[in-house]
Scaffold this active site. Structure first.
Site, PDB file in Angstrom:
ATOM      1  N   GLY A   1     -30.219 104.155  37.056  1.00 14.37           N
ATOM      2  CA  GLY A   1     -31.009 103.944  38.266  1.00 14.37           C
ATOM      3  C   GLY A   1     -31.790 105.162  38.721  1.00 14.37           C
ATOM      4  O   GLY A   1     -32.635 105.057  39.610  1.00 14.37           O
TER       5      GLY A   1
ATOM      6  N   CYS B   1     -39.475  70.262  30.395  1.00  7.98           N
ATOM      7  CA  CYS B   1     -38.191  70.205  29.682  1.00  7.98           C
ATOM      8  C   CYS B   1     -37.045  69.753  30.580  1.00  7.98           C
ATOM      9  O   CYS B   1     -35.925  69.602  30.115  1.00  7.98           O
ATOM     10  CB  CYS B   1     -37.858  71.560  29.053  1.00  7.98           C
ATOM     11  SG  CYS B   1     -37.234  72.775  30.235  1.00  7.98           S
TER      12      CYS B   1
ATOM     13  N   CYS C   1     -41.232  75.744  33.448  1.00  6.39           N
ATOM     14  CA  CYS C   1     -40.535  77.003  33.194  1.00  6.39           C
ATOM     15  C   CYS C   1     -41.558  78.127  33.006  1.00  6.39           C
ATOM     16  O   CYS C   1     -42.515  77.971  32.246  1.00  6.39           O
ATOM     17  CB  CYS C   1     -39.725  76.924  31.903  1.00  6.39           C
ATOM     18  SG  CYS C   1     -38.388  75.734  31.916  1.00  6.39           S
TER      19      CYS C   1
ATOM     20  N   CYS D   1     -38.527  77.057  27.491  1.00  2.00           N
ATOM     21  CA  CYS D   1     -39.005  75.692  27.695  1.00  2.00           C
ATOM     22  C   CYS D   1     -39.247  74.994  26.343  1.00  2.00           C
ATOM     23  O   CYS D   1     -38.816  73.867  26.130  1.00  2.00           O
ATOM     24  CB  CYS D   1     -40.298  75.722  28.510  1.00  2.00           C
ATOM     25  SG  CYS D   1     -40.708  74.153  29.283  1.00  2.00           S
TER      26      CYS D   1
END
Ligand SMILES: Nc1ncnc2c1ncn2[C@@H]1O[C@H](COP(=O)(O)OP(=O)(O)OP(=O)(O)O)[C@@H](O)[C@H]1O
Ligand SMILES: [Mg+2]
Ligand SMILES: [Zn+2]
Lengths: 285, 256
Positions: A31, A243, A265, A271
């Site tokens: 981080g 889908c 998607c 997808c």
């Protein structure tokens, strides 16, 4: 097929070593934003030169490379970066998430859970999560080093005060291993839970801002929130029109001039794989 | 009694130029110290040295901390000093825009110090911000407005609320009424006096304005060219000034 005018993956070995050192430091301090000497790349900044440099530094001839832009493999940006590395590194490419060893992404994390051995490289426009309220870099650096993160909650407070809920839906800030607050790049907050405890290595490259940061595998990543306004990984409340998936992040697509629209998607590989397996949504042809 | 703040020989130079020289005094809990003097006499320099905004060249600033008793804040680690700066200490700037986040709502401005020390319940933060807006006479209905939409007096009152919400024990103020209309100044002074009394605040107030110290300060230091030329109980100094410079100040020959 490789253009021999360039070193493998375009960057010279010394530059790649410098970037790898920054990556290793980033992995050692999850981080934390590591400064690096970003190089000019033969493409504009908006095209993710930070991500491209990180990819160049981690790619090996044996890798299989995938590039997605908002989840799609076929946008101009994704196609250009993919062909850039086909030309300069001669690496194999793929659109299938599970087959890729290195995935460069802008704005999404793939729907299929990543695995050990994979590397996800994020393109980052603005690495500093405190920037919007504190423009002075000397001050934000101090805030990170002293863990003074009250300001992050001021931003969330402002959200709730204005909208009644935390309206931040992209680049939603997270705390890494209880220490550094990090901007996960402009992924939708729907993807935030996937950052945590992920078996793959996650690398973040900001070219213009010259920063690299990282999440090693299985890192604790917590989205910031309030006790009485807990974080929610929301998505549009529809199944995918193509889908039928009810667990994927959706894009709203305009289908005709009459204002017809459908939800599909955003992860095109996900997808298509589902459609190939016989799943159908209500808008499927 | 242990002084809340003990300032010992604080000196700050700007190159060869004196900012403030060899200033020493003790401030006891619940006391308000006024610092007056003409422009350029070193008031802000001294205040900034005491509040940790500027490193003096010499001296000590000893604060009676809650956990460890008297500590020299100048030799503390920076994280400790910054922690003091957002818990037990408060700093009210002359220009509200230096002490406020102008892009953040009034409620966010007041709530920031609470969040900085770990408050994570939105409803509680908002309730305390509302309470503090009322205490500084800002209508709670303005809680989501930005300070840019406030008058100068309101901005200054918001800055005070933002500073006092964590219940600091020592407040530094640099010309808190400067730049405001006279009637607005009077209202702010009344408010400050009430808060100081109700909260038992200790404060150090820098000002040009003798009326401000007359109303708020228990004791007074008079500065000239970086040096303290006279100090004592406010009424004594103002009614029976000993130093020629103080006499000039009081006779308002030097009043700005
Ligand atoms: N950053 C600086 N660099 C150089 N000299 C400075 C600096 N700040 C202040 N000084 C000088 O130090 C002296 C004290 O300044 P200071 O600002 O402390 O005075 P002041 O009493 O607060 O004045 P005012 O009432 O105008 O605010 C002045 O001669 C001033 O010009
Ligand atoms: Mg001053
Ligand atoms: Zn789908």
């Amino acid at each position: 097929m490789t253009d021999q005018a360039y070193n493998f993956a375009y960057l010279d070995e010394q530059t790649k070593r410098m970037i790898r050192r920054a990556i290793l430091k980033g992995l050692a301090i999850p981080g934390y934003q590591v400064p690096f000497a970003s190089r000019e790349m033969p493409m504009p900044y908006g095209w993710g030169t930070g991500g491209v440099q990180v990819s160049a530094a981690v790619l090996t001839p044996d890798d299989r490379f995938k590039v997605i832009d908002q989840g799609a493999d076929d946008t101009t940006n994704a196609v250009s970066i993919r062909s850039f590395f086909e030309r300069t590194a001669g690496v194999a490419t793929t659109t299938v998430t599970t087959e890729a060893t290195v995935i460069q992404t802008r704005h999404r994390i793939p729907e299929v859970p990543l695995a050990e051995g994979q590397i996800l490289v994020y393109q980052v426009p603005i690495p500093e999560p405190l920037r919007f309220l504190e423009p002075r870099e000397s001050e934000t650096r101090k805030m990170h080093s002293l863990e003074e993160y009250g300001l992050m909650h001021v931003k969330l407070y402002e959200d709730i005060a204005r909208h009644g809920h935390i309206a931040t839906s992209y680049a939603y800030p997270v705390k890494v291993e209880g220490r550094y607050v990090m901007d996960p790049s402009p992924i939708p907050k729907f993807d935030n839970p996937k950052l945590a405890d992920c078996p793959a290595i996650q690398l973040f490259g900001a070219g213009r801002e010259q920063r690299i940061y990282a999440l090693p595998p299985y890192t604790q990543v917590v989205s910031l929130d309030f006790e009485d306004h807990p974080f929610e990984a929301s998505r549009a409340d529809h199944p995918c029109g193509l889908c039928g998936a009810v667990d994927s992040y959706l894009d709203e697509v305009i289908t005709d001039d009459a204002g017809g629209r459908m939800f599909v998607c955003s992860d095109t590989d996900y997808c298509e794989t589902r459609q190939a397996a016989g799943h159908r949504g209500k808008d499927a042809a | 009694m242990t002084p809340l703040l003990s300032v010992q020989g604080v000196t700050k130079r700007y190159g060869a130029h004196i900012g403030c020289a060899d200033v020493s005094f003790d401030l006891y809990p619940g006391e308000v110290m006024g610092i007056v003097g003409e422009s350029g006499s070193g008031k802000s320099t001294l205040l900034n040295c005491m509040a940790g905004h500027m490193a003096p060249d010499a001296g000590k600033v000893v604060f009676d901390t809650r956990t460890d008793g008297p500590r020299d804040t100048l030799t503390m680690s920076e994280p400790e000093r910054r922690m003091l700066g957002r818990t037990d200490w408060a700093f009210v700037h002359q220009h509200a825009r230096d002490g406020l986040r102008m892009g953040v709502s009034a409620g966010g401005n007041v709530g920031e110090r609470l969040m900085a020390v770990g408050a994570r319940h939105y409803g509680d933060i908002r309730a305390r911000a509302t309470d503090w807006l009322e205490r500084v006479e800002i209508a709670p209905g303005r809680i989501d407005d930005r300070p840019t939409t406030f008058s100068g007096g309101m901005q200054q009152r918001l800055q005070i609320a933002r500073n006092l919400v964590t219940g600091p024990r020592l407040v530094f103020m640099d010309e808190p009424t400067g730049g405001l209309d006279v009637s607005v100044q009077a209202r702010l002074l009344d408010l400050l006096r009430g808060l100081v009394r109700d909260m038992g605040l200790s404060a150090i107030i820098v000002t040009h304005d003798l009326a401000v110290v007359r109303l708020l300060a228990d004791r007074l230091m008079v500065m000239k060219s970086g040096h303290v030329v006279e100090a004592g109980l406010t009424d004594r100094v103002l009614d029976d000034p000993q130093h020629a410079y103080t006499q000039l100040l009081v006779s308002s020959v030097l009043q700005v």
